[in-house]
Design a protein around this motif. Structure first.
Motif, mmCIF file in Angstrom:
data_model
loop_
_atom_site.group_PDB
_atom_site.id
_atom_site.type_symbol
_atom_site.label_atom_id
_atom_site.label_comp_id
_atom_site.label_asym_id
_atom_site.label_seq_id
_atom_site.Cartn_x
_atom_site.Cartn_y
_atom_site.Cartn_z
ATOM 1 N N HIS A 184 -37.653 30.900 -2.149
ATOM 2 C CA HIS A 184 -38.803 30.579 -3.007
ATOM 3 C C HIS A 184 -39.002 29.058 -3.041
ATOM 4 O O HIS A 184 -38.053 28.306 -3.188
ATOM 5 N N CYS A 188 -45.411 27.905 -5.893
ATOM 6 C CA CYS A 188 -45.035 28.723 -7.056
ATOM 7 C C CYS A 188 -46.204 28.812 -8.039
ATOM 8 O O CYS A 188 -46.717 27.790 -8.466
ATOM 9 N N CYS A 247 -38.891 33.399 -9.160
ATOM 10 C CA CYS A 247 -38.595 32.000 -8.830
ATOM 11 C C CYS A 247 -37.146 31.801 -8.397
ATOM 12 O O CYS A 247 -36.800 30.747 -7.884
ATOM 13 N N HIS A 285 -38.340 26.410 -13.234
ATOM 14 C CA HIS A 285 -38.042 25.185 -12.478
ATOM 15 C C HIS A 285 -37.735 23.959 -13.337
ATOM 16 O O HIS A 285 -38.011 22.829 -12.938
#
Ligand SMILES: [Zn+2]
Ligand SMILES: [Zn+2]
Length: 355
Positions: A45, A50, A40, A60
């Motif tokens: 990305h 994801c 990530c 995140h």
């Protein structure tokens, strides 16, 4: 409401989740979200495809925030030292973050953005966010929010104050940082959509986030503050995407919806039948939820039978959506999904083609 004493981050996380506030892990003794996994963090990305969020990882930051009890248990069982952040947007919270950093007096027009403070008002001694917020309240003839003992207030390690409000019935309000002539007031940040707040009871190396007074629940955001937030540009612009009709989709859920579990056409097809399911989130019960979920599961079964979607991931996605719309009814929802999916599997569905 009784005040709360700090026990453990895991306990705080569960308390927040039970209150309907999605939580995400923070670095132990700090106020920053834990790092995402290596994949990530690769350049380029995108969270939109994801897989981590769909798979229940904490990558995140606030996008991973969840009220899912099992996931919260997993996270803090594995890392009991993690701090707790609350994602304000999906929680429907607006938190005024009052700073107490002694700073030089700003320019007169920067104290309360958009308000010309008359020359006759002496600003000598105004040095923190407590002062600018009190001034705003006084100018509006309203009580000082920092002294509001009917809402959840949390003292920060630096002497500042978090004033929590429930904004679930207000229009969506976004975060801001109150410096340089923008925001609500000088040294008063707003944590709302797009922001997170450290949960009450957390400890950092600088000190604790401690309840002030007895109240442990946020009061409804007062009308006058909502008006001030709207006036100072905190109103969230309406969403453009037609595929996100529900005004308050959990960001984690939005990521799940767009994760790579099937073809683009399959995703669009499933979104069409998930929209009515998501729309049930705004009603307490009924609204034909079971039928709508069954229909979505039937469609999902057909997509998987046609080989354009991955059965395990799609069923998990349906369960996530069901849990979001009707929290705590996991077993019942899982039965509906299972039977709808099995029935749909008998009718392969090619997206764009005829049934
Ligand atoms: Zn990841
Ligand atoms: Zn990711």
């Amino acid at each position: 409401m009784e005040s709360r004493t700090y026990t453990s981050p895991a306990d705080v996380a569960q308390w927040c989740a039970a209150a309907g506030w999605p939580v995400h892990p923070l670095v132990p003794h700090q106020k920053t979200p834990v790092a995402s996994c290596a994949a990530c963090r690769l350049p380029g990305h995108r969270t939109s495809d994801c897989p981590c969020l769909a798979e229940g990882r904490w990558c995140h930051g606030l996008l991973a925030a969840t009220t899912n009890r099992a996931r919260v248990t997993d996270w803090w069982d594995s890392q009991p030292g993690f701090g707790v952040g609350v994602a304000c947007g999906p929680a429907g919270l607006v938190v005024l973050d009052v700073d107490a950093h002694a700073q030089a007096l700003p320019q007169r027009h920067e104290v309360l953005p958009g308000i010309a403070i008359h020359e006759t008002i002496d600003l000598t001694g105004l040095s923190t966010g407590y002062h600018s917020l009190a001034l705003l309240a006084a100018l509006r003839g309203q009580p000082d929010p920092a002294l509001d003992d009917l809402t959840l207030r949390v003292r920060t390690p630096s002497g500042g104050l978090h004033i929590w409000y429930d904004a679930t019935s207000a229009p969506r309000l976004r975060s801001s940082v109150g410096r340089g002539g923008r925001g609500l007031a000088w040294q008063v940040d707003v944590r709302a959509v797009g922001g997170y707040i450290v949960a009450p009871g957390m400890r950092t190396r600088n000190g604790s986030y401690e309840h002030v007074g007895e109240c442990s629940r946020p009061a409804v955001l007062p009308d006058w503050l909502r008006e001030e937030l709207e006036r100072t540009g905190h109103l969230e612009k309406p969403r453009e995407s037609r595929t996100r009709p529900s005004a308050r989709i959990d960001p984690a859920l939005a990521a799940v919806l767009s994760a790579g579990w099937g073809s683009e056409a399959a995703r669009k097809t499933l979104e069409t039948v998930l929209e009515p399911v998501l729309a049930c989130a705004t009603t307490a019960s009924g609204a034909g939820f079971s039928d709508k979920l069954n229909r979505a599961a039937f469609t999902a079964g057909g997509l998987c039978a046609a080989g354009v979607a991955e059965p395990a991931r799609v069923q998990q996605l349906l369960e996530e959506v069901a849990e979001y719309v009707r929290p705590g009814q996991h077993r019942r929802s899982a039965q509906i999904i299972s039977s709808g999916f099995t029935a749909g599997s008998q009718r392969p569905l090619i997206p764009g083609g005829r049934r």
